[in-house]
Design a protein around this motif. Structure first.
Motif, mmCIF file in Angstrom:
data_model
loop_
_atom_site.group_PDB
_atom_site.id
_atom_site.type_symbol
_atom_site.label_atom_id
_atom_site.label_comp_id
_atom_site.label_asym_id
_atom_site.label_seq_id
_atom_site.Cartn_x
_atom_site.Cartn_y
_atom_site.Cartn_z
ATOM 1 N N ALA A 1 0.836 -1.204 0.000
ATOM 2 C CA ALA A 1 0.000 0.000 0.000
ATOM 3 C C ALA A 1 0.871 1.254 0.000
ATOM 4 N N ALA B 1 2.389 1.670 -3.447
ATOM 5 C CA ALA B 1 1.341 2.044 -4.408
ATOM 6 C C ALA B 1 0.941 3.501 -4.210
ATOM 7 N N LEU B 2 0.839 3.898 -2.957
ATOM 8 C CA LEU B 2 0.452 5.271 -2.652
ATOM 9 C C LEU B 2 1.498 6.250 -3.176
ATOM 10 N N ARG C 1 3.444 5.801 -5.729
ATOM 11 C CA ARG C 1 3.302 5.889 -7.188
ATOM 12 C C ARG C 1 2.122 6.792 -7.549
ATOM 13 N N LEU C 2 1.027 6.606 -6.808
ATOM 14 C CA LEU C 2 -0.176 7.403 -7.068
ATOM 15 C C LEU C 2 0.106 8.891 -6.815
ATOM 16 N N LEU D 1 -1.072 1.346 -11.160
ATOM 17 C CA LEU D 1 -1.337 0.461 -10.019
ATOM 18 C C LEU D 1 -2.017 -0.823 -10.481
ATOM 19 N N ASP E 1 -2.253 -3.779 -5.886
ATOM 20 C CA ASP E 1 -1.957 -2.466 -5.302
ATOM 21 C C ASP E 1 -3.252 -1.792 -4.851
ATOM 22 N N ALA F 1 -4.626 -3.364 -1.814
ATOM 23 C CA ALA F 1 -3.850 -2.987 -0.620
ATOM 24 C C ALA F 1 -4.236 -1.582 -0.164
ATOM 25 N N LEU F 2 -4.454 -0.672 -1.128
ATOM 26 C CA LEU F 2 -4.849 0.692 -0.772
ATOM 27 C C LEU F 2 -6.274 0.716 -0.224
ATOM 28 N N LEU G 1 -6.483 0.463 3.336
ATOM 29 C CA LEU G 1 -6.192 1.712 4.043
ATOM 30 C C LEU G 1 -7.370 2.684 3.963
#
Lengths: 69, 192
Positions: free
Chosen positions: A22, A25-26, A28-29, B77, B81, B84-85, B88
């Motif tokens: 996470a 990925a965050l 990258r975002l 993503l 991914d 996983a986000l 959160l």
């Protein structure tokens, strides 16, 4: 989507793999979001200094990262 | 480096250049490499292509290319991914929808950074794609193979971190899947 979602759910919130993924990925975002917002600001005539101020970084840093050469 | 490439691997690298050109991409990416390796499914005679056929990846080719496109649209993503986000509390779908609403379709898919001059007259490989080539070389050496073939490029892609390896794994072509398929001697698969 469901397969990957299930996987994450099965692994649980405390699994470092899911947590670390996470984070990556965050990151990258965030990079993509920054690029979108900087492009948008430039298109509206913002200076590099103004963009840098909002992002909380130096003008040189933002220009090096996003500037057209 | 390319002198060590088999004919199939050269075709894949040239194919990747073609995919990048047609997409007007700044760099040749892992995605372009994978698309080019999938193009080898058509003759289906290259060792890597045979492994993919044995894994039934040809049946999932459209899904796979769609997943690559979706991942690009979501800022690079993969589904894993995004899942996983979601743990959160971040809904990537919602983020993409809002950004596209304000900034147009594929806003998050845009390439970042300055468009650089191509020193040798052709677009460069992305950092990640260069790593794939290096890993492919090491994998070939590790297996005692003299040339880098399309199977090593596939393993190089599958062994990497990142969205392309994720998408491959999600479509039955993980590193382990490919290794397993390569271990079956051709045409041994037909017999088994």
């Amino acid at each position: 989507m469901t397969e990957a979602t299930d996987l994450a759910q099965q692994a649980g919130d405390r699994d470092p793999r899911v947590g670390l993924r996470a984070v990556a990925a965050l990151r990258r975002l965030v990079e993509q979001l920054e690029a979108v917002q900087v492009r948008s600001a430039r298109a509206r005539g913002w200076s590099w200094q103004e963009i840098a101020n909002e992002l909380g970084v130096s003008r040189q840093a933002v220009h090096k990262k996003h500037g057209r050469h | 480096m390319f002198e060590k490439f088999s004919q199939d691997a050269r075709a894949a690298v040239e194919g990747a250049v073609g995919h990048a050109e047609r997409a007007d991409a700044r760099t040749i990416t892992e995605e372009h490499l994978l698309l080019a390796l999938l193009d080898l499914l058509d003759p289906g005679e290259a060792p890597g292509a045979r492994a993919l056929l044995a894994l039934g990846v040809d049946q999932r080719r459209t899904e796979l290319t769609t997943a690559l496109r979706e991942a690009r649209r979501a800022g690079g993503l993969s589904r894993a991914d995004i899942a996983a986000l979601a743990r959160l509390g971040i809904d990537v779908g919602e983020v993409v929808a809002r950004v596209e609403e304000a900034h147009g379709p594929d806003a998050l898919a845009a390439e970042r950074g300055p468009r650089r001059w191509w020193p040798r007259g052709h677009r460069p490989f992305s950092r990640e794609a260069r790593s794939v080539l290096v890993r492919a070389l090491r994998i070939a050496q590790g297996r005692g193979d003299r040339a880098i073939g399309d199977e090593h490029l596939l393993l190089g892609l599958a062994s990497g971190p990142g969205v392309v390896a994720d998408v491959m794994a999600e479509h039955g072509a993980s590193w382990a899947d490919i290794e397993r398929a390569l271990a079956v001697p051709w045409p041994g698969r037909a017999a088994s």
